[in-house]
Write an enzyme that holds these catalytic residues in place. Structure first.
Site, PDB file in Angstrom:
ATOM      1  N   MET A   1     -11.399  -4.532   6.913  1.00  0.00           N
ATOM      2  CA  MET A   1     -10.550  -3.656   7.503  1.00  0.00           C
ATOM      3  C   MET A   1     -10.244  -4.002   9.019  1.00  0.00           C
ATOM      4  O   MET A   1     -10.999  -4.487   9.736  1.00  0.00           O
ATOM      5  CB  MET A   1     -11.159  -2.055   7.632  1.00  0.00           C
ATOM      6  CG  MET A   1     -11.655  -1.498   6.444  1.00  0.00           C
ATOM      7  SD  MET A   1     -10.128  -1.126   5.439  1.00  0.00           S
ATOM      8  CE  MET A   1      -9.093   0.052   6.451  1.00  0.00           C
TER       9      MET A   1
ATOM     10  N   GLY B   1      -0.435   3.604   9.685  1.00  0.00           N
ATOM     11  CA  GLY B   1       0.373   3.700  11.177  1.00  0.00           C
ATOM     12  C   GLY B   1      -0.454   3.252  12.201  1.00  0.00           C
ATOM     13  O   GLY B   1       0.016   3.182  13.338  1.00  0.00           O
TER      14      GLY B   1
ATOM     15  N   GLY C   1      -8.791   5.188   6.787  1.00  0.00           N
ATOM     16  CA  GLY C   1      -8.262   6.570   6.650  1.00  0.00           C
ATOM     17  C   GLY C   1      -6.680   7.013   6.869  1.00  0.00           C
ATOM     18  O   GLY C   1      -6.463   8.126   6.386  1.00  0.00           O
TER      19      GLY C   1
ATOM     20  N   ASP D   1      -6.718  -5.449   5.432  1.00  0.00           N
ATOM     21  CA  ASP D   1      -6.165  -4.155   5.399  1.00  0.00           C
ATOM     22  C   ASP D   1      -6.160  -3.372   6.689  1.00  0.00           C
ATOM     23  O   ASP D   1      -7.052  -2.980   7.170  1.00  0.00           O
ATOM     24  CB  ASP D   1      -7.022  -3.296   4.297  1.00  0.00           C
ATOM     25  CG  ASP D   1      -6.239  -1.987   4.010  1.00  0.00           C
ATOM     26  OD1 ASP D   1      -5.251  -1.813   4.450  1.00  0.00           O
ATOM     27  OD2 ASP D   1      -6.843  -1.259   3.203  1.00  0.00           O
ATOM     28  N   GLY D   2      -4.818  -2.964   7.005  1.00  0.00           N
ATOM     29  CA  GLY D   2      -4.511  -2.091   8.211  1.00  0.00           C
ATOM     30  C   GLY D   2      -3.732  -2.674   9.191  1.00  0.00           C
ATOM     31  O   GLY D   2      -4.284  -3.600   9.732  1.00  0.00           O
ATOM     32  N   GLY D   3      -2.681  -2.303   9.509  1.00  0.00           N
ATOM     33  CA  GLY D   3      -1.641  -2.543  10.573  1.00  0.00           C
ATOM     34  C   GLY D   3      -0.949  -3.789  10.240  1.00  0.00           C
ATOM     35  O   GLY D   3      -0.524  -4.233  11.271  1.00  0.00           O
TER      36      GLY D   3
ATOM     37  N   HIS E   1      -8.488   1.010  -3.694  1.00  0.00           N
ATOM     38  CA  HIS E   1      -9.527   1.183  -2.402  1.00  0.00           C
ATOM     39  C   HIS E   1     -10.249   2.570  -2.385  1.00  0.00           C
ATOM     40  O   HIS E   1      -9.568   3.336  -1.754  1.00  0.00           O
ATOM     41  CB  HIS E   1      -8.710   0.780  -1.352  1.00  0.00           C
ATOM     42  CG  HIS E   1      -9.538   0.635  -0.092  1.00  0.00           C
ATOM     43  ND1 HIS E   1      -8.754   0.628   1.151  1.00  0.00           N
ATOM     44  CD2 HIS E   1     -10.661   0.868   0.385  1.00  0.00           C
ATOM     45  CE1 HIS E   1      -9.488   0.670   2.172  1.00  0.00           C
ATOM     46  NE2 HIS E   1     -10.851   0.698   1.731  1.00  0.00           N
TER      47      HIS E   1
ATOM     48  N   SER F   1       0.784  -1.127  -0.088  1.00  0.00           N
ATOM     49  CA  SER F   1      -0.049  -0.062  -0.164  1.00  0.00           C
ATOM     50  C   SER F   1       1.096   1.065   0.084  1.00  0.00           C
ATOM     51  O   SER F   1       1.692   1.570   0.755  1.00  0.00           O
ATOM     52  CB  SER F   1      -0.891  -0.093   1.481  1.00  0.00           C
ATOM     53  OG  SER F   1      -1.820   1.269   1.208  1.00  0.00           O
TER      54      SER F   1
ATOM     55  N   SER G   1       2.538   1.024   6.437  1.00  0.00           N
ATOM     56  CA  SER G   1       3.794   1.179   7.174  1.00  0.00           C
ATOM     57  C   SER G   1       4.465   0.057   7.587  1.00  0.00           C
ATOM     58  O   SER G   1       5.614   0.105   7.967  1.00  0.00           O
ATOM     59  CB  SER G   1       2.909   1.756   8.498  1.00  0.00           C
ATOM     60  OG  SER G   1       2.119   0.762   9.161  1.00  0.00           O
TER      61      SER G   1
ATOM     62  N   MET H   1     -12.205   4.948  -0.527  1.00  0.00           N
ATOM     63  CA  MET H   1     -12.927   5.371   0.402  1.00  0.00           C
ATOM     64  C   MET H   1     -13.442   6.830   0.359  1.00  0.00           C
ATOM     65  O   MET H   1     -13.089   7.798   0.511  1.00  0.00           O
ATOM     66  CB  MET H   1     -11.877   5.481   1.680  1.00  0.00           C
ATOM     67  CG  MET H   1     -11.376   4.450   2.411  1.00  0.00           C
ATOM     68  SD  MET H   1      -9.844   4.343   3.415  1.00  0.00           S
ATOM     69  CE  MET H   1      -8.244   4.363   2.269  1.00  0.00           C
TER      70      MET H   1
ATOM     71  N   MET I   1      -9.213   8.663  -1.252  1.00  0.00           N
ATOM     72  CA  MET I   1     -10.068   9.213  -0.031  1.00  0.00           C
ATOM     73  C   MET I   1     -10.589  10.614  -0.701  1.00  0.00           C
ATOM     74  O   MET I   1      -9.717  11.417  -1.387  1.00  0.00           O
ATOM     75  CB  MET I   1      -9.211   9.225   1.031  1.00  0.00           C
ATOM     76  CG  MET I   1      -8.466   8.391   1.412  1.00  0.00           C
ATOM     77  SD  MET I   1      -7.713   8.406   2.986  1.00  0.00           S
ATOM     78  CE  MET I   1      -6.334   7.148   3.139  1.00  0.00           C
TER      79      MET I   1
ATOM     80  N   HIS J   1      -1.297  -1.376  -4.035  1.00  0.00           N
ATOM     81  CA  HIS J   1      -2.485  -1.146  -3.275  1.00  0.00           C
ATOM     82  C   HIS J   1      -2.690   0.474  -3.232  1.00  0.00           C
ATOM     83  O   HIS J   1      -1.759   1.281  -2.655  1.00  0.00           O
ATOM     84  CB  HIS J   1      -2.908  -1.576  -1.856  1.00  0.00           C
ATOM     85  CG  HIS J   1      -4.014  -1.525  -1.244  1.00  0.00           C
ATOM     86  ND1 HIS J   1      -5.109  -2.230  -0.992  1.00  0.00           N
ATOM     87  CD2 HIS J   1      -4.324  -0.280  -0.244  1.00  0.00           C
ATOM     88  CE1 HIS J   1      -5.988  -1.733  -0.281  1.00  0.00           C
ATOM     89  NE2 HIS J   1      -5.638  -0.474  -0.089  1.00  0.00           N
TER      90      HIS J   1
ATOM     91  N   ASP K   1      -4.950   4.002  -2.070  1.00  0.00           N
ATOM     92  CA  ASP K   1      -6.266   4.337  -1.214  1.00  0.00           C
ATOM     93  C   ASP K   1      -6.421   5.731  -1.928  1.00  0.00           C
ATOM     94  O   ASP K   1      -5.724   6.588  -1.963  1.00  0.00           O
ATOM     95  CB  ASP K   1      -5.482   4.511   0.212  1.00  0.00           C
ATOM     96  CG  ASP K   1      -5.276   3.358   0.947  1.00  0.00           C
ATOM     97  OD1 ASP K   1      -6.482   2.239   0.744  1.00  0.00           O
ATOM     98  OD2 ASP K   1      -4.288   2.917   1.550  1.00  0.00           O
TER      99      ASP K   1
END
Length: 229
Positions: free
Chosen positions: A135, A143, A140, A173-175, A64, A7, A196, A66, A35, A31, A33
Site C-alpha cells: 500500500m 483519491g 480504504g 496500490d494507492g495514488g 483486494h 481499480s 483515481s 480489506m 471492504m 482490481h 476493493d
C-alpha cells in the site's frame, strides 16, 4: 512486461460495464476493493458485485480484501469467478494458513501490507504467494496522494524476490498516477494499481493507455487472464 490494474473503486459504478470496457484495451487486471466496515471504516463492493461484473470482462479479476476474517469470503468469491484474492497481513494472526485456504478455494493468492508494516514481515511466506501488494496510501479511500515511503519498500521486496529467484509480482496500490508511475516501476513494481489516476482523469482511456505504457517497462509474473490454475 509489467501490468496495469484498473481499480474500479473510483469508477462510475452506475455504468460499471462501460467503465471497464473503456480500459480493457490497456488494462490487464480489474482490481476490486472489498471492504467490510471493520478492518477499514468504509463498506464497499462485495461478492454480489464480483458476480455481476464477471460476465462483462475477460480480464483477470483481482479482489483486494480489506476485511476482518478474510478466509470467510474465499469460497463465495471463488464461486463468483474471482481469479486472484489478496488479503491484508494485518487482518490475520498467521498469514500462512490463510494463504493455504485461499489456494484450496482455487484462487491465485496475494498478501497486502500497510505502510507501517515492515516489508520483511512477508519474507517468511514469499514462496507461498503469487503477489505481494504494498500500500502507498492509507487503505480504504480512493483519491489520496501516494506516500513516497513506499518506494524503498518496493526496492526491498524486489531485492528479496530476485535473491530467491521467485516469479511473484510486486504491486503498488494507492495514488498511482502517470506522474509517479515510472518511479514505482523503477523501484521494482510489476503491477500498477490505479483508481483515481484512471477514473478521475480528464480522459480515462488516455490515462489508462499512458499508465499501461509505463507499466510495460517492468517485469510481470501475474497469472494469465484465464484465471487460476
Amino acid at each position: 512486461m509489467g501490468k496495469l490494474a484498473a481499480s474500479v473503486l473510483a469508477a462510475d459504478l452506475a455504468h460499471l460495464a462501460d467503465e471497464v470496457k473503456l480500459v480493457e484495451p490497456y488494462a490487464d487486471i480489474i482490481h476490486i476493493d472489498i471492504m467490510d466496515g471493520h478492518f477499514v471504516p468504509p463498506v464497499a463492493l462485495g461478492t454480489v458485485f464480483v458476480a455481476s461484473l464477471r460476465p462483462w470482462t475477460h480480464l483477470v479479476l483481482h479482489g483486494h480484501l480489506m476485511v476482518d476474517a478474510p478466509d470467510s469470503f474465499f469460497e463465495e468469491l471463488a464461486e463468483t469467478g474471482l481469479d486472484v484474492v489478496s488479503f491484508h497481513h494485518e487482518a490475520v494472526g498467521d498469514p500462512e494458513p490463510v494463504i493455504a485456504k485461499a489456494r484450496a478455494a482455487g484462487m491465485h493468492t496475494g498478501v497486502t501490507l500497510n505502510l507501517e508494516t515492515p516489508v520483511e514481515d512477508a519474507f517468511s511466506y514469499l514462496e507461498q504467494i503469487d503477489d505481494l501488494m504494498l500500500m502507498s496510501i492509507r487503505p480504504g479511500w480512493s483519491g489520496q496522494e501516494l506516500n513516497p515511503d513506499v518506494f524503498p519498500r518496493i526496492e526491498a521486496a524486489r531485492a528479496e524476490v530476485d535473491r530467491r529467484g521467485l516469479s511473484i509480482d510486486i504491486e503498488i496500490d494507492g495514488g498511482v498516477k502517470v506522474e509517479n508511475a515510472q518511479r514505482a516501476v523503477d523501484a521494482g513494481a510489476t503491477v500498477l494499481v490505479s483508481a483515481s489516476g484512471i477514473y478521475q482523469a480528464g480522459d480515462k482511456a488516455d490515462a489508462a493507455r499512458a499508465l499501461a505504457e509505463i507499466a510495460s517497462s517492468g517485469r510481470a509474473a501475474f497469472p494469465a487472464a484465464e484465471g487460476a490454475d
